[in-house]
Design an enzyme around this catalytic site. Sequence first.
Site, PDB file in Angstrom:
ATOM      1  N   ASP A  97       4.898 -13.655   8.448  1.00 26.00           N
ATOM      2  CA  ASP A  97       3.497 -13.263   8.319  1.00 26.00           C
ATOM      3  C   ASP A  97       3.429 -11.772   8.625  1.00 26.00           C
ATOM      4  OD1 ASP A  97       0.823 -13.275   7.872  1.00 26.00           O
ATOM      5  OD2 ASP A  97       0.307 -14.648   9.501  1.00 26.00           O
ATOM      6  N   ASP A 283       1.678 -23.798   6.872  1.00 29.87           N
ATOM      7  CA  ASP A 283       2.363 -23.622   8.152  1.00 29.87           C
ATOM      8  C   ASP A 283       1.351 -23.876   9.240  1.00 29.87           C
ATOM      9  OD1 ASP A 283       1.021 -20.815   7.715  1.00 29.87           O
ATOM     10  OD2 ASP A 283       1.555 -20.916   9.832  1.00 29.87           O
ATOM     11  N   CYS A 321       8.605 -44.595  12.647  1.00 25.45           N
ATOM     12  CA  CYS A 321       9.253 -43.277  12.520  1.00 25.45           C
ATOM     13  C   CYS A 321      10.755 -43.415  12.759  1.00 25.45           C
ATOM     14  CB  CYS A 321       8.635 -42.315  13.543  1.00 25.45           C
ATOM     15  SG  CYS A 321       9.410 -40.686  13.569  1.00 25.45           S
ATOM     16  N   CYS A 323      12.809 -40.831  13.357  1.00 26.76           N
ATOM     17  CA  CYS A 323      13.354 -39.588  13.922  1.00 26.76           C
ATOM     18  C   CYS A 323      14.260 -39.876  15.115  1.00 26.76           C
ATOM     19  CB  CYS A 323      12.238 -38.610  14.304  1.00 26.76           C
ATOM     20  SG  CYS A 323      11.553 -38.846  15.943  1.00 26.76           S
ATOM     21  N   CYS A 326      12.399 -41.157  18.250  1.00 24.75           N
ATOM     22  CA  CYS A 326      11.907 -42.541  18.173  1.00 24.75           C
ATOM     23  C   CYS A 326      13.057 -43.556  18.165  1.00 24.75           C
ATOM     24  CB  CYS A 326      11.009 -42.706  16.946  1.00 24.75           C
ATOM     25  SG  CYS A 326       9.415 -41.899  17.191  1.00 24.75           S
ATOM     26  N   HIS A 352       9.863 -34.706  17.610  1.00 21.10           N
ATOM     27  CA  HIS A 352       9.173 -35.823  16.945  1.00 21.10           C
ATOM     28  C   HIS A 352       8.037 -35.311  16.064  1.00 21.10           C
ATOM     29  CE1 HIS A 352       6.957 -39.402  16.004  1.00 21.10           C
ATOM     30  NE2 HIS A 352       5.879 -38.741  16.397  1.00 21.10           N
TER      31      HIS A 352
HETATM   32  N1  GUN Z   1      -2.448 -17.108   9.467  1.00 19.40           N
HETATM   33  C1  GUN Z   1      -3.524 -17.923   9.460  1.00 19.40           C
HETATM   34  N2  GUN Z   1      -4.551 -17.335   8.801  1.00 19.40           N
HETATM   35  C2  GUN Z   1      -4.123 -16.133   8.387  1.00 19.40           C
HETATM   36  C3  GUN Z   1      -4.738 -15.048   7.659  1.00 19.40           C
HETATM   37  O1  GUN Z   1      -5.895 -15.083   7.258  1.00 19.40           O
HETATM   38  N3  GUN Z   1      -3.953 -13.944   7.436  1.00 19.40           N
HETATM   39  C4  GUN Z   1      -2.668 -13.863   7.873  1.00 19.40           C
HETATM   40  N4  GUN Z   1      -1.969 -12.756   7.617  1.00 19.40           N
HETATM   41  N5  GUN Z   1      -2.082 -14.857   8.559  1.00 19.40           N
HETATM   42  C5  GUN Z   1      -2.799 -15.974   8.805  1.00 19.40           C
END
Ligand code: GUN
Length: 373
Positions: A97, A283, A321, A323, A326, A352
């Site tokens: 990110d 994510d 599950c 895993c 478990c 888990h």
């Molecule tokens: N992670 C969750 N929301 C956002 C977002 O709006 N921008 C960025 N860069 N990361 C995020």
Amino acid sequence: MGFSFEVDRTAEGGGRRGRLRLPHGVVETPVFMPVGTAASVKAVPQSLLEEVGAGGKGAQIILANTYHLYLRPGHELVRRMGGVHRFMSWERPMLTDSGGFQVFSLSKLRKISPEGVEFRSHLDGSKHFFSPEHSMDVQIALGADVAMVFDECVETPATWERTRESMGLTHAWAQRSKDHFELHKDRVPWFSERQEQTQSLFGIVQGGMYADLREESAKRLVEMDLPGYAIGGLAVGEPREVTREMIARTLEHLPKDKPRYVMGVGYPDEIEEYARMGVDMMDCVLPTRSGRHGLLFTSEGRLNIKKKEYAEDQGPIDATCGCMVCRRYTRAYLRHLFASGEPLSAVLNSVHNIAFYLDTMERVRGDLGTGRS
Ligand code: GUN
């Protein structure tokens, strides 16, 4: 080079079964990406991440954060160690990110200008400046397979005018991110080793809780012709119906032949729902953060392992599950570990929960691929 996306089948509801090819491997989509903020999926060793869930296939791709790795240990150190994959001994795909969201959510005393953001570190209060160009330099030094444009995530609630102004800044920053990335993307630490393959840069749609702004943002980013698009600015406190509506209204304006990624969502039933709507990547810190707090996800809903009723419970977390947690441990033992503050509690609970998220996506991929949905 080093990037392609194929869709095998699209179901009636819009969900797609596909494949993302990245320099460090192939990712079957829709996919859930566990979060490894500081080059570590908290409490989970890489060897377990490679095995847990999805029929033993483990996590296909994980995420790390530019903001954290820039502050500690520093992106130049990570570059000297061969890039983030080699540094953390994870040779599968990764995404970073951009730091935008983390600067806004974690750091103190932010000063935003068209040039970038001045902020103070949440670690030691030191002063720093992030611009789109700087975020690209840091992400290139880290060398994940996918980098994200530097964006501003507007606070909620925000007025239409404030959201539109912030979105304009995000668009200008996306263009600057792309321009800088194109010039320097061959500087990833592994460029020459991987037959001159390199990173890809994804855009981020903003627009808050306003469908017309989401449309405008999607269209503006699509004009930039990036290889994939994320939907940001969601799961920031709005009701779930609004999240769903914003995703649906944004997906309509994103190209069908490129991956679509919703950032920072959600609970297991949410990731399943969004995958069936046509989201390819997601994510979230929930499986690991909740695990550390004793909250476990199961086929019957959430289970709080702290509760006294589990003190002598000989059953596994979830009887359906498969895993490694478990298969081996009882609720009684897991409750004891949690109550005693044993570090193993965080490990087993996180393992888990990650397995549960990866299994959920494996099941959805199966349905989408075979026409069961
Ligand atoms: N992670 C969750 N929301 C956002 C977002 O709006 N921008 C960025 N860069 N990361 C995020």
